[in-house]
Design a protein around this motif. Structure first.
Motif, PDB file in Angstrom:
ATOM      1  N   HIS A  97       0.812  -1.217   0.000  1.00  0.00           N
ATOM      2  CA  HIS A  97       0.000   0.000   0.000  1.00  0.00           C
ATOM      3  C   HIS A  97       0.845   1.266   0.000  1.00  0.00           C
ATOM      4  O   HIS A  97       0.343   2.352  -0.245  1.00  0.00           O
ATOM      5  N   ARG A  98       2.151   1.116   0.258  1.00  0.00           N
ATOM      6  CA  ARG A  98       3.038   2.285   0.235  1.00  0.00           C
ATOM      7  C   ARG A  98       3.406   2.689  -1.186  1.00  0.00           C
ATOM      8  O   ARG A  98       3.934   3.777  -1.401  1.00  0.00           O
ATOM      9  N   ALA A  99       3.152   1.799  -2.143  1.00  0.00           N
ATOM     10  CA  ALA A  99       3.503   2.094  -3.537  1.00  0.00           C
ATOM     11  C   ALA A  99       2.285   2.593  -4.294  1.00  0.00           C
ATOM     12  O   ALA A  99       1.152   2.210  -3.999  1.00  0.00           O
ATOM     13  N   ALA A 100       2.526   3.445  -5.274  1.00  0.00           N
ATOM     14  CA  ALA A 100       1.437   3.904  -6.135  1.00  0.00           C
ATOM     15  C   ALA A 100       0.949   2.745  -6.990  1.00  0.00           C
ATOM     16  O   ALA A 100       1.694   1.796  -7.268  1.00  0.00           O
ATOM     17  N   ALA A 101      -0.313   2.825  -7.403  1.00  0.00           N
ATOM     18  CA  ALA A 101      -0.908   1.719  -8.160  1.00  0.00           C
ATOM     19  C   ALA A 101      -0.127   1.415  -9.427  1.00  0.00           C
ATOM     20  O   ALA A 101       0.012   0.271  -9.834  1.00  0.00           O
ATOM     21  N   ASP A 102       0.392   2.459 -10.095  1.00  0.00           N
ATOM     22  CA  ASP A 102       1.107   2.228 -11.342  1.00  0.00           C
ATOM     23  C   ASP A 102       2.539   1.756 -11.107  1.00  0.00           C
ATOM     24  O   ASP A 102       3.287   1.550 -12.049  1.00  0.00           O
ATOM     25  N   HIS A 103       2.927   1.605  -9.822  1.00  0.00           N
ATOM     26  CA  HIS A 103       4.260   1.090  -9.515  1.00  0.00           C
ATOM     27  C   HIS A 103       4.208  -0.348  -8.991  1.00  0.00           C
ATOM     28  O   HIS A 103       5.229  -0.886  -8.589  1.00  0.00           O
ATOM     29  N   LEU A 104       3.027  -0.961  -8.979  1.00  0.00           N
ATOM     30  CA  LEU A 104       2.931  -2.356  -8.593  1.00  0.00           C
ATOM     31  C   LEU A 104       3.582  -3.210  -9.679  1.00  0.00           C
ATOM     32  O   LEU A 104       3.259  -3.076 -10.845  1.00  0.00           O
ATOM     33  N   ARG A 105       4.489  -4.076  -9.284  1.00  0.00           N
ATOM     34  CA  ARG A 105       5.228  -4.884 -10.250  1.00  0.00           C
ATOM     35  C   ARG A 105       5.069  -6.364  -9.923  1.00  0.00           C
ATOM     36  O   ARG A 105       5.112  -6.761  -8.755  1.00  0.00           O
ATOM     37  N   SER A 106       4.916  -7.174 -10.942  1.00  0.00           N
ATOM     38  CA  SER A 106       4.781  -8.616 -10.729  1.00  0.00           C
ATOM     39  C   SER A 106       6.121  -9.211 -10.320  1.00  0.00           C
ATOM     40  O   SER A 106       7.187  -8.733 -10.719  1.00  0.00           O
ATOM     41  N   VAL A 107       6.057 -10.261  -9.505  1.00  0.00           N
ATOM     42  CA  VAL A 107       7.263 -10.992  -9.124  1.00  0.00           C
ATOM     43  C   VAL A 107       7.438 -12.240  -9.981  1.00  0.00           C
ATOM     44  O   VAL A 107       8.519 -12.822 -10.022  1.00  0.00           O
ATOM     45  N   ALA A 108       6.356 -12.652 -10.650  1.00  0.00           N
ATOM     46  CA  ALA A 108       6.434 -13.794 -11.561  1.00  0.00           C
ATOM     47  C   ALA A 108       5.403 -13.609 -12.660  1.00  0.00           C
ATOM     48  O   ALA A 108       4.274 -13.198 -12.393  1.00  0.00           O
ATOM     49  N   ARG A 109       5.807 -13.898 -13.884  1.00  0.00           N
ATOM     50  CA  ARG A 109       4.915 -13.782 -15.031  1.00  0.00           C
ATOM     51  C   ARG A 109       5.017 -15.070 -15.841  1.00  0.00           C
ATOM     52  O   ARG A 109       6.101 -15.479 -16.253  1.00  0.00           O
ATOM     53  N   LEU A 110       3.880 -15.736 -16.028  1.00  0.00           N
ATOM     54  CA  LEU A 110       3.853 -17.011 -16.719  1.00  0.00           C
ATOM     55  C   LEU A 110       3.256 -16.838 -18.108  1.00  0.00           C
ATOM     56  O   LEU A 110       2.210 -16.213 -18.272  1.00  0.00           O
ATOM     57  N   ASP A 111       3.888 -17.421 -19.091  1.00  0.00           N
ATOM     58  CA  ASP A 111       3.451 -17.310 -20.472  1.00  0.00           C
ATOM     59  C   ASP A 111       2.325 -18.296 -20.745  1.00  0.00           C
ATOM     60  O   ASP A 111       2.308 -19.415 -20.214  1.00  0.00           O
ATOM     61  N   GLN A 112       1.369 -17.877 -21.611  1.00  0.00           N
ATOM     62  CA  GLN A 112       0.266 -18.730 -22.057  1.00  0.00           C
ATOM     63  C   GLN A 112      -0.413 -19.409 -20.873  1.00  0.00           C
ATOM     64  O   GLN A 112      -0.696 -20.605 -20.883  1.00  0.00           O
ATOM     65  N   ALA A 113      -0.678 -18.626 -19.813  1.00  0.00           N
ATOM     66  CA  ALA A 113      -1.122 -19.237 -18.566  1.00  0.00           C
ATOM     67  C   ALA A 113      -2.596 -19.069 -18.266  1.00  0.00           C
ATOM     68  O   ALA A 113      -3.089 -19.646 -17.316  1.00  0.00           O
ATOM     69  N   SER A 114      -3.300 -18.284 -19.049  1.00  0.00           N
ATOM     70  CA  SER A 114      -4.651 -17.928 -18.619  1.00  0.00           C
ATOM     71  C   SER A 114      -5.589 -19.129 -18.541  1.00  0.00           C
ATOM     72  O   SER A 114      -6.557 -19.107 -17.804  1.00  0.00           O
ATOM     73  N   ASP A 115      -5.322 -20.179 -19.294  1.00  0.00           N
ATOM     74  CA  ASP A 115      -6.203 -21.346 -19.277  1.00  0.00           C
ATOM     75  C   ASP A 115      -5.567 -22.544 -18.575  1.00  0.00           C
ATOM     76  O   ASP A 115      -6.148 -23.625 -18.550  1.00  0.00           O
ATOM     77  N   PHE A 116      -4.381 -22.357 -17.982  1.00  0.00           N
ATOM     78  CA  PHE A 116      -3.674 -23.512 -17.474  1.00  0.00           C
ATOM     79  C   PHE A 116      -3.223 -23.374 -16.022  1.00  0.00           C
ATOM     80  O   PHE A 116      -3.398 -24.285 -15.234  1.00  0.00           O
ATOM     81  N   TYR A 117      -2.635 -22.243 -15.661  1.00  0.00           N
ATOM     82  CA  TYR A 117      -2.006 -22.142 -14.351  1.00  0.00           C
ATOM     83  C   TYR A 117      -2.868 -21.394 -13.351  1.00  0.00           C
ATOM     84  O   TYR A 117      -3.564 -20.441 -13.683  1.00  0.00           O
ATOM     85  N   ARG A 118      -2.803 -21.862 -12.080  1.00  0.00           N
ATOM     86  CA  ARG A 118      -3.444 -21.155 -10.979  1.00  0.00           C
ATOM     87  C   ARG A 118      -2.457 -21.064  -9.818  1.00  0.00           C
ATOM     88  O   ARG A 118      -1.669 -21.985  -9.593  1.00  0.00           O
ATOM     89  N   LEU A 119      -2.514 -19.981  -9.070  1.00  0.00           N
ATOM     90  CA  LEU A 119      -1.705 -19.835  -7.873  1.00  0.00           C
ATOM     91  C   LEU A 119      -2.366 -20.623  -6.757  1.00  0.00           C
ATOM     92  O   LEU A 119      -3.503 -20.375  -6.393  1.00  0.00           O
ATOM     93  N   GLU A 120      -1.637 -21.606  -6.202  1.00  0.00           N
ATOM     94  CA  GLU A 120      -2.203 -22.488  -5.190  1.00  0.00           C
ATOM     95  C   GLU A 120      -1.661 -22.239  -3.801  1.00  0.00           C
ATOM     96  O   GLU A 120      -2.293 -22.618  -2.810  1.00  0.00           O
ATOM     97  N   GLY A 121      -0.476 -21.634  -3.688  1.00  0.00           N
ATOM     98  CA  GLY A 121       0.081 -21.445  -2.357  1.00  0.00           C
ATOM     99  C   GLY A 121       1.352 -20.630  -2.370  1.00  0.00           C
ATOM    100  O   GLY A 121       1.974 -20.407  -3.410  1.00  0.00           O
ATOM    101  N   SER A 122       1.740 -20.169  -1.174  1.00  0.00           N
ATOM    102  CA  SER A 122       2.969 -19.402  -0.990  1.00  0.00           C
ATOM    103  C   SER A 122       3.527 -19.723   0.381  1.00  0.00           C
ATOM    104  O   SER A 122       2.812 -19.639   1.387  1.00  0.00           O
ATOM    105  N   CYS A 123       4.804 -20.103   0.422  1.00  0.00           N
ATOM    106  CA  CYS A 123       5.422 -20.476   1.694  1.00  0.00           C
ATOM    107  C   CYS A 123       6.934 -20.387   1.564  1.00  0.00           C
ATOM    108  O   CYS A 123       7.504 -20.811   0.561  1.00  0.00           O
ATOM    109  N   ASP A 124       7.579 -19.822   2.593  1.00  0.00           N
ATOM    110  CA  ASP A 124       9.043 -19.792   2.633  1.00  0.00           C
ATOM    111  C   ASP A 124       9.641 -19.074   1.431  1.00  0.00           C
ATOM    112  O   ASP A 124      10.714 -19.432   0.953  1.00  0.00           O
TER     113      ASP A 124
END
Length: 353
Positions: A97-124
């Protein structure tokens, strides 16, 4: 000549002692910036590659909630990364929330993923993504984009150097595909909504004993489904019928399964609707723990709102296709030894852009 070159060289940190520069400045940098700093000189590369430094660096990283964006058309001008309109991608973005909306940056970008990949978890510091039919998973460190993949369902003991252990697909596939989980005190917890019966339960998987059991929910027919850790206890959110108030429950007595209400969060729905100039119902809402407090992420129209425990708006972001998750990311450059043990282990390769 060597002495003359040494005397004429300008230190990259303008004379600050290495001890201060490394342990007071470099240790506070984001992972990507730290990796770039390693190219400045050998001393910095050596110091910032030591395990003690990496652990200290990881401890200083903020714990941020994650959202994702499915980009189906690169011609709309929102994410013009040089792809043609036939491709799609999945962006995973930490919300600060300290960053402006237009400064939000992805940490991972997956190609051709819209019909295949889902984020399932985050740990460590790692992300877990599922592929297509939930029988194939990708695990990655977004700070370095080192990834590995495995079929079926496994238990991974991070940092142990041991290979993954297969725990079988039958029950875990159903849980992973249908519900969200939280890791707390060596156990995974899923809130399972059973539509045909009103007595919903929390399913618990002990990662040491590798066994399942069930727990009671705080309220019979509970409509909330977000589990989290709060003040060293297991927490759960529950919504009132009007969807304007969230009750936050904590498991006060673990052995007796006694739940108590910790607090209530009244959502600023009128303010949100006025901001968007729409009177629609809420699209999506999740409760996630932040650094020291709970946060509520609300998707409404093409906006993402972040609300604090006091019910006040913390931040607003306008991003087409944004979706909130219950996951958090605390980035790390600490090496995970299990990556090379996984079949399909890759570095900076498909499916990541």
């Amino acid at each position: 000549m060597a002495e003359a070159a040494s005397e004429g060289a300008t230190p990259p940190h303008h004379g600050l002692p290495d001890e201060i520069f490394i342990w007071e400045i470099l240790v506070r940098l984001p992972p990507k910036s730290l990796l770039r700093c390693r190219a400045v000189c050998r001393a910095w590369r050596s110091a910032t590659s030591a395990r003690g430094f990496l652990l200290a660096h990881h401890a200083r990283q903020p714990t941020l909630p994650l959202v994702y964006v499915r980009n189906r058309d690169f011609n709309d001008g929102v994410f013009p990364y040089g792809h043609d309109g036939n491709n799609a991608s999945l962006d995973i973005i930490p919300v600060d929330h300290r960053a402006a909306a237009d400064h939000l940056r992805s940490v991972a970008r997956l190609d051709q993923a819209s019909d295949f990949y889902r984020l399932e978890g985050s740990c460590d510091g790692l992300l877990v993504l599922s592929l297509d039919d939930d029988t194939h998973f990708v695990i990655c460190n977004p700070a370095t984009l080192i990834a590995g993949s495995k079929d079926d369902c496994y238990v991974l003991s991070l940092g142990s150097g041991q290979p993954p252990r297969n725990i079988g697909p039958e029950q875990t596939h159903k849980l992973i595909s249908d519900t969200r989980s939280v890791l707390f005190r060596g156990r995974l917890y899923w809130y399972r909504v059973q539509e045909k019966v009103k007595n919903n339960m929390i399913i618990v998987f002990d990662i040491t004993a590798e066994s399942f059991r069930q727990m009671h929910v705080p309220v019979r027919g509970c409509t909330g489904d977000d589990l989290f850790e709060m003040d060293g206890m297991l927490g759960m959110s529950s919504f009132r019928d009007t969807w304007t108030i969230i009750d936050i429950w904590v498991l006060q007595d673990y052995e007796s399964e006694v739940w108590t209400i910790k607090c209530k969060i009244e959502l600023p729905l009128m303010e949100i609707r006025a901001w968007c100039r729409k009177d629609d119902e809420l699209c999506e809402l999740v409760v996630v723990p932040g650094d020291g407090e709970l946060l509520v992420l609300i998707k409404f129209a093409e906006w993402l709102f972040q609300v604090g425990m006091d019910g006040k708006l913390v931040a607003t972001f306008h991003r087409k296709g944004v979706r909130p998750t219950q996951f958090q990311l605390k980035q790390t450059l600490v090496q995970h030894d299990f990556f090379p043990t996984l079949e399909g282990y890759v570095v900076n390769n498909f499916p990541f852009i």
